[in-house]
Every structure is written in C-alpha cells, then in structure tokens.
Design a protein around this motif. Sequence first.
Motif, PDB file in Angstrom:
ATOM      1  N   SER A  24      25.997 -50.825 -30.620  1.00  0.00           N
ATOM      2  CA  SER A  24      26.047 -51.911 -31.604  1.00  0.00           C
ATOM      3  C   SER A  24      27.463 -52.331 -31.924  1.00  0.00           C
ATOM      4  CB  SER A  24      25.331 -51.466 -32.897  1.00  0.00           C
ATOM      5  OG  SER A  24      26.012 -50.356 -33.451  1.00  0.00           O
ATOM      6  N   ASN A  25      28.392 -51.985 -31.042  1.00  0.00           N
ATOM      7  CA  ASN A  25      29.760 -52.471 -31.151  1.00  0.00           C
ATOM      8  C   ASN A  25      30.417 -52.133 -32.483  1.00  0.00           C
ATOM      9  OD1 ASN A  25      29.141 -53.536 -28.693  1.00  0.00           O
ATOM     10  ND2 ASN A  25      29.223 -55.678 -29.322  1.00  0.00           N
ATOM     11  N   MET A  26      30.228 -50.888 -32.922  1.00  0.00           N
ATOM     12  CA  MET A  26      30.821 -50.471 -34.180  1.00  0.00           C
ATOM     13  C   MET A  26      32.220 -49.880 -34.004  1.00  0.00           C
ATOM     14  SD  MET A  26      28.699 -51.403 -36.414  1.00  0.00           S
ATOM     15  CE  MET A  26      29.339 -50.544 -37.838  1.00  0.00           C
ATOM     16  N   GLN A  27      32.595 -49.565 -32.757  1.00  0.00           N
ATOM     17  CA  GLN A  27      33.911 -48.980 -32.505  1.00  0.00           C
ATOM     18  C   GLN A  27      34.999 -50.013 -32.789  1.00  0.00           C
ATOM     19  OE1 GLN A  27      34.217 -47.165 -28.685  1.00  0.00           O
ATOM     20  NE2 GLN A  27      36.426 -46.886 -28.786  1.00  0.00           N
ATOM     21  N   PRO A  28      36.093 -49.636 -33.424  1.00  0.00           N
ATOM     22  CA  PRO A  28      37.166 -50.597 -33.702  1.00  0.00           C
ATOM     23  C   PRO A  28      37.638 -51.268 -32.424  1.00  0.00           C
ATOM     24  CG  PRO A  28      37.531 -48.545 -34.894  1.00  0.00           C
ATOM     25  CD  PRO A  28      36.373 -48.303 -33.988  1.00  0.00           C
ATOM     26  N   GLY A  30      40.472 -52.335 -31.416  1.00  0.00           N
ATOM     27  CA  GLY A  30      41.727 -51.868 -30.816  1.00  0.00           C
ATOM     28  C   GLY A  30      41.560 -50.665 -29.910  1.00  0.00           C
ATOM     29  N   GLU A  31      40.377 -50.040 -29.914  1.00  0.00           N
ATOM     30  CA  GLU A  31      40.175 -48.831 -29.152  1.00  0.00           C
ATOM     31  C   GLU A  31      39.423 -49.067 -27.856  1.00  0.00           C
ATOM     32  OE1 GLU A  31      38.498 -45.830 -31.634  1.00  0.00           O
ATOM     33  OE2 GLU A  31      40.011 -46.072 -33.203  1.00  0.00           O
ATOM     34  N   TRP A  32      39.145 -50.352 -27.481  1.00  0.00           N
ATOM     35  CA  TRP A  32      38.501 -50.642 -26.191  1.00  0.00           C
ATOM     36  C   TRP A  32      39.118 -51.902 -25.613  1.00  0.00           C
ATOM     37  CZ3 TRP A  32      36.145 -55.380 -26.377  1.00  0.00           C
ATOM     38  CH2 TRP A  32      35.706 -55.842 -27.636  1.00  0.00           C
ATOM     39  N   THR A  33      38.899 -52.096 -24.317  1.00  0.00           N
ATOM     40  CA  THR A  33      39.507 -53.231 -23.620  1.00  0.00           C
ATOM     41  C   THR A  33      38.429 -54.078 -22.945  1.00  0.00           C
ATOM     42  OG1 THR A  33      39.827 -51.908 -21.626  1.00  0.00           O
ATOM     43  CG2 THR A  33      41.658 -51.995 -23.205  1.00  0.00           C
ATOM     44  N   LEU A  34      38.805 -55.345 -22.675  1.00  0.00           N
ATOM     45  CA  LEU A  34      37.905 -56.270 -21.982  1.00  0.00           C
ATOM     46  C   LEU A  34      38.700 -56.930 -20.869  1.00  0.00           C
ATOM     47  CD1 LEU A  34      35.161 -57.799 -21.848  1.00  0.00           C
ATOM     48  CD2 LEU A  34      36.184 -59.505 -23.390  1.00  0.00           C
ATOM     49  N   LYS A  75      29.223 -61.771 -22.915  1.00  0.00           N
ATOM     50  CA  LYS A  75      28.646 -63.078 -22.593  1.00  0.00           C
ATOM     51  C   LYS A  75      29.728 -63.953 -21.979  1.00  0.00           C
ATOM     52  CE  LYS A  75      24.593 -63.440 -25.509  1.00  0.00           C
ATOM     53  NZ  LYS A  75      23.773 -64.354 -26.345  1.00  0.00           N
ATOM     54  N   TYR A  76      29.278 -64.988 -21.205  1.00  0.00           N
ATOM     55  CA  TYR A  76      30.207 -65.803 -20.441  1.00  0.00           C
ATOM     56  C   TYR A  76      29.969 -67.297 -20.691  1.00  0.00           C
ATOM     57  CZ  TYR A  76      30.617 -61.448 -17.760  1.00  0.00           C
ATOM     58  OH  TYR A  76      30.807 -60.153 -17.373  1.00  0.00           O
ATOM     59  N   LEU A 139      32.243 -59.313 -28.868  1.00  0.00           N
ATOM     60  CA  LEU A 139      32.645 -59.410 -30.268  1.00  0.00           C
ATOM     61  C   LEU A 139      33.586 -60.604 -30.419  1.00  0.00           C
ATOM     62  CD1 LEU A 139      33.095 -55.694 -31.386  1.00  0.00           C
ATOM     63  CD2 LEU A 139      31.202 -57.254 -31.886  1.00  0.00           C
ATOM     64  N   SER A 140      34.753 -60.418 -31.016  1.00  0.00           N
ATOM     65  CA  SER A 140      35.688 -61.521 -31.196  1.00  0.00           C
ATOM     66  C   SER A 140      36.761 -61.564 -30.119  1.00  0.00           C
ATOM     67  CB  SER A 140      36.356 -61.434 -32.577  1.00  0.00           C
ATOM     68  OG  SER A 140      37.086 -60.228 -32.688  1.00  0.00           O
ATOM     69  N   VAL A 141      36.626 -60.672 -29.135  1.00  0.00           N
ATOM     70  CA  VAL A 141      37.613 -60.605 -28.067  1.00  0.00           C
ATOM     71  C   VAL A 141      37.197 -61.524 -26.931  1.00  0.00           C
ATOM     72  CG1 VAL A 141      38.729 -59.105 -26.364  1.00  0.00           C
ATOM     73  CG2 VAL A 141      38.277 -58.259 -28.680  1.00  0.00           C
ATOM     74  N   VAL A 142      38.152 -62.309 -26.425  1.00  0.00           N
ATOM     75  CA  VAL A 142      37.896 -63.226 -25.313  1.00  0.00           C
ATOM     76  C   VAL A 142      38.912 -62.931 -24.218  1.00  0.00           C
ATOM     77  CG1 VAL A 142      37.783 -65.613 -24.545  1.00  0.00           C
ATOM     78  CG2 VAL A 142      37.020 -65.014 -26.861  1.00  0.00           C
ATOM     79  N   ALA A 143      38.408 -62.746 -23.020  1.00  0.00           N
ATOM     80  CA  ALA A 143      39.277 -62.613 -21.842  1.00  0.00           C
ATOM     81  C   ALA A 143      39.076 -63.864 -21.002  1.00  0.00           C
ATOM     82  CB  ALA A 143      38.925 -61.359 -21.063  1.00  0.00           C
ATOM     83  N   PHE A 144      40.183 -64.516 -20.642  1.00  0.00           N
ATOM     84  CA  PHE A 144      40.088 -65.808 -19.967  1.00  0.00           C
ATOM     85  C   PHE A 144      40.815 -65.759 -18.634  1.00  0.00           C
ATOM     86  CE2 PHE A 144      41.872 -70.193 -19.396  1.00  0.00           C
ATOM     87  CZ  PHE A 144      40.667 -70.830 -19.112  1.00  0.00           C
TER      88      PHE A 144
END
Length: 592
Positions: A24-28, A30-34, A75-76, A139-144
């Motif tokens: 459920s994407n509760m991990q902060p 800053g502690e994971w990458t996309l 999602k994309y 979440l709020s992270v976007v990789a482009f």
Amino acid sequence: MIKKYINVVLFLFLAFAVGCATKSNMQPEGEWTLSEAELVSPDADATIELDEIFTTESIDFEWKPSVNSADYIIKYAVVLVSDTATSYENPLIEVESNNNGKDITASITHEEIDLALAQACYPKDQVAKVKWGVKAMSLSVVAFSSQPINIKRFSFDPIPNNLYLIGTATEVGNNLAQGIPLKAFKDAEGKMTFFETITQLTKDETYEFVSRLEEPALHYGGENGSIALCGAEITATEDGVFRVGVDLVSNTIKLEKINHLGIVGTPIEGEWSGDVALPYLGNGLFQDTVELLQTGGFVLRIDGDWGRMYKQTPGTTSLLFEPYADAVGLAKEDLQNENVGNYIVSADFLGTSYSYSFEKVEVDIPTPNPIVAPESLFLIPNDGSGAVELVKDNNVFTSNYLALQAAVKYTLNSAADGSGTSYSLLGNIGETEDDPNGDNVYGAPYFKEEAGDISVIRDQAYMLTIDFDAPTVQWQYYNIKLFHWDDNGGWDDRKELPMTYVHPYTFTLENTDLSAGFDSKFFSPWDVEFGVSDAAGSTDDATATTGTTTNKTFVEEGVNVSNFKFTSTDGTYTVSLEITNDYTVGNYTVTQ
C-alpha cells in the motif's frame, strides 16, 4: 483454548500489517527508487507521415517497464512534447497507456496527433520535430524518458466544430472560459465551415477566435480580411455592433457594422414599407416591445438594406442570413408572426441560439364597470362588405357564426353607418393562450366605450356574445376533424384528421389516404357531429361523394344521424365541408 485463539489472531494481524507495508505504498518515498522506462518503438529520430485519408489509424508506442525498488504499483502515460522540452510538463498531448495505465503500450490516432500539432502551431503539410516520451508514475514520483521523433502533419488544418470570440475588444475580454460562442452553419453538403455571431467591438483593442474554452485550443487571427490558424490577434478599427462572419474554407473574416436592426413586414405599421428598430442590449441580443398589428410574415433587415436580411430555416425560428443561404444553397423563408398586440420581440444571436421569439406584455387590466347597453349593435368590417347586426336580449347581444378575417379590421358601433356610440376591445378576437387548434376554442376580452379597431387573430367562423354588464366580448369557434375508421371493431384505431379552415365557412382536408368501406364523420367532440340524417325530406346520402350533411346536435328527437361510407376504394382523397352560419347543416365533397 482462549490463549491459543488470541495467539492466532495476533499472528494474522501482524501478517496483514506486514503485507500492507509492502503493497500500500506506506514506505517513505526517499527510501525507494523508480527507474525510467526504456523506450522501444517508434525508434529515435523516426519519421512518420500522418495518414489524412485513414485518420483513425494509430501510432503505437511501446517501452520496457520501469522498476520500482519497493515493488509499488506503476502507471504510465505517453506524451508528445516539443523538441526542446526537458520535462513532461505542458505536453502537446498526453494519453494514458492501455489497460487503464497499467500496460507498457499506448496508441494515439493520426487525427488526434495532427490536432495536437495544429494547436501548438506546427504548420500543416510540414514535418514537426518533437519528442515522444513516457511518464512512469508511482505515488507522487515521476520518472520521465523521451526521444526525438519527426511527424509530418496533414496537408490541411483541422476545422473545429466550435468557435469562440475573445479579446480586449470584445464584450468578455480575454477570459477564455467566457468566450462568445459563434453559430456554426452547415452548407448544402452538410459541412460546418462557416461561423457567425453579432457582437460589440471596441476600437483599437484586439480579438481572436479559439476552438475551445480551455487550453489546448486552436487559435485564429489575421489581418486585412484574412484569417489563419495561429495568426496575430486582430485589431478592431472602430467601435460598434458588428455581424462577424468567419469562413474556414476560404480563410476569410468579414465584419459588417450594424447601426440599425429593424423589423420589416406585415405585422408592423407601414408593413413592408415600415421599419421598427430593435435596440442592441448586449450579449448578442436585440430586443424591444413592439405593437404587432396583425399576423403574417416579416424579416429582420440591417440598416434598411434589402441585401442584408435575416430570414429563417423553413418551419423553425432559426435565423439565417439570406446572402449566406443563397451562396451555399440553403432553403429559407420569411419569419412568421401569429400574434397581435404588444409583445417583447427578441432576436438572439448568441451562440447556437440564433433565433427570434415573442413574449406577450402582460397588462393587469382591472375589471371595467358595466356599460349601458345601446338599443342596437353592429359589427362593421372595413372591407366594405356591410355591417352585421347582432341580436339583443336585455343587455347581451349575440350573433350567428360570422366568417371573420385576420386581414380585415372591424369596429363595434350602435349605428350601422358607424355614426353612433363606438366600442373597442381590450384584446383581440381569436387571441388565446390555449391551443388555437383545439376542438372548441373561446375567449372573453373586456371592452370599453371608446372608438378603436378590432383585430382578429386568425380566419375562422366566430360566434360573438357581447355582454354589457360584464363587460366582455365572448368569442368562440370550432375546429373540425374528419374521423375515419373501420366500423368492425376499429374505433380505437381511428384516424382523427384535422381539417383546415378556409374563408368563408369551409373546412378542407387535402391529399389524405382513406380506406375503402370505412366509416367517416365530421366531428368536433361533442358539439359538432356532421353525418347522415334519416329525417323525412333529408337529402343526406351515406355513400354519395357530394351532398348534404346534418349536425346531430340539432336534430329532433327520434331522428338518427349515422356515419358516412363515401370511400369505395383505397386512395388519396381531398375532402371539403362547407357549413351554414348556424352549424346546423352543410355541404361536402369527396374527390380522388
């Protein structure tokens, strides 16, 4: 046992909590990458020519999936951006990937891409250098990630379904969301390429046309009577109200100043030689209270110019500029008025309305005091056909059914030559808020002791009852239908065919399909029922196609009035009924 149960529950709860922590994407954040998606197709620097014949064909985009180090949902979306863009912000177009954004593929039609490029002012029939890219979102992270692509546009610009006017020169300013909608007109081939509105412009200020009330939109500007996609804003050269016409086939704009929009025609004083102005109130609306003297056709004319008139699309109240209708072959007819009296007349040129309307001016008329009845009373037409004397009973005068006409004015006077006391109506004969095509139509306007013309709204056979105690002029008329049915159980499937009143005393029905052997009668439920009388000496004949007929309402007790059977073959018929002025009998004809 209880302790064992508690341990099981605690174990399940801890297992559920651990599962939530990973899914459920509760991990902060800053502690994971996309990671960015790896673009697969189309290739970098590929050139694609959009197919302007098969516009629903698609460009298919594909990429390898991004990786979320915490295994969260990704999602994309596919975007097109300018060739100088360094991010996904302000894309030319953005489309969610297939399967609600979960797949690593997406498709965009050639038509959608060409529109997006046109909105961004890339020239038609030219290669647009842009980038296509993929937004991977968790979440709020976007990789482009993006890469260049060359796309050749259609050889023509898109023509929008809608067009709006904005700018500091307009009534709405630069507020895109409040743009003034233009009316789109179809040409004879059904294509919408011409747009028009009537609005007010301010000198030395600017305006432009847009296809939508939000971005992205097609923007049109120009100069010297030409209009172009992505052209410069146009500067208004003078103040005033203008008819603004935009043709996106010839790429021209035409402004016609309107100093005066007037009603010309039958309903006004002077008729086709008259001209009653409707002031401009803003927001495309011309409106004023006008005294309508009679029913009939009229036009809206600009500045007294017979070459600049508005008529209507036949059978509607939709306004149509006659020069445009003639140029593209559209049918038109005069505007129509069925009212008499004081009415608010509106010509609304805002957006898709482009219509005219009438609203009766409601006047609160107090009940007049009784009037002393004269010894005699006459209805006098102004066509020279002779005065009609009404029959007096105490303070009430009555008539038989009188064949009155809308084209004739009448007066009420105590003397046949008009030299006595005059009376005028506070209304019109035949004027009703109810359905004028009902079976039994009536009204009762007040009248007063004062000279004045009396108007009749529609041709009909009216019975008048003039009550000096009320004081009212009660009028009443019938509309007649031909009832036609199979007498062997077919009453519920009967045809009720409205007949048209034709002056004087005649009702007609033209080119109507009737069936062999069916029953028929002339009917206005339930006061009028013309059929075949069996009274001694009657000449009525049920099967004759020409003959006499009797109103059942007035026959003596013991006399039967049966139905006609005057159609011996199936076919198209014309039927005519002529009544007497007391509605007792009539003559009819039935022809094929």
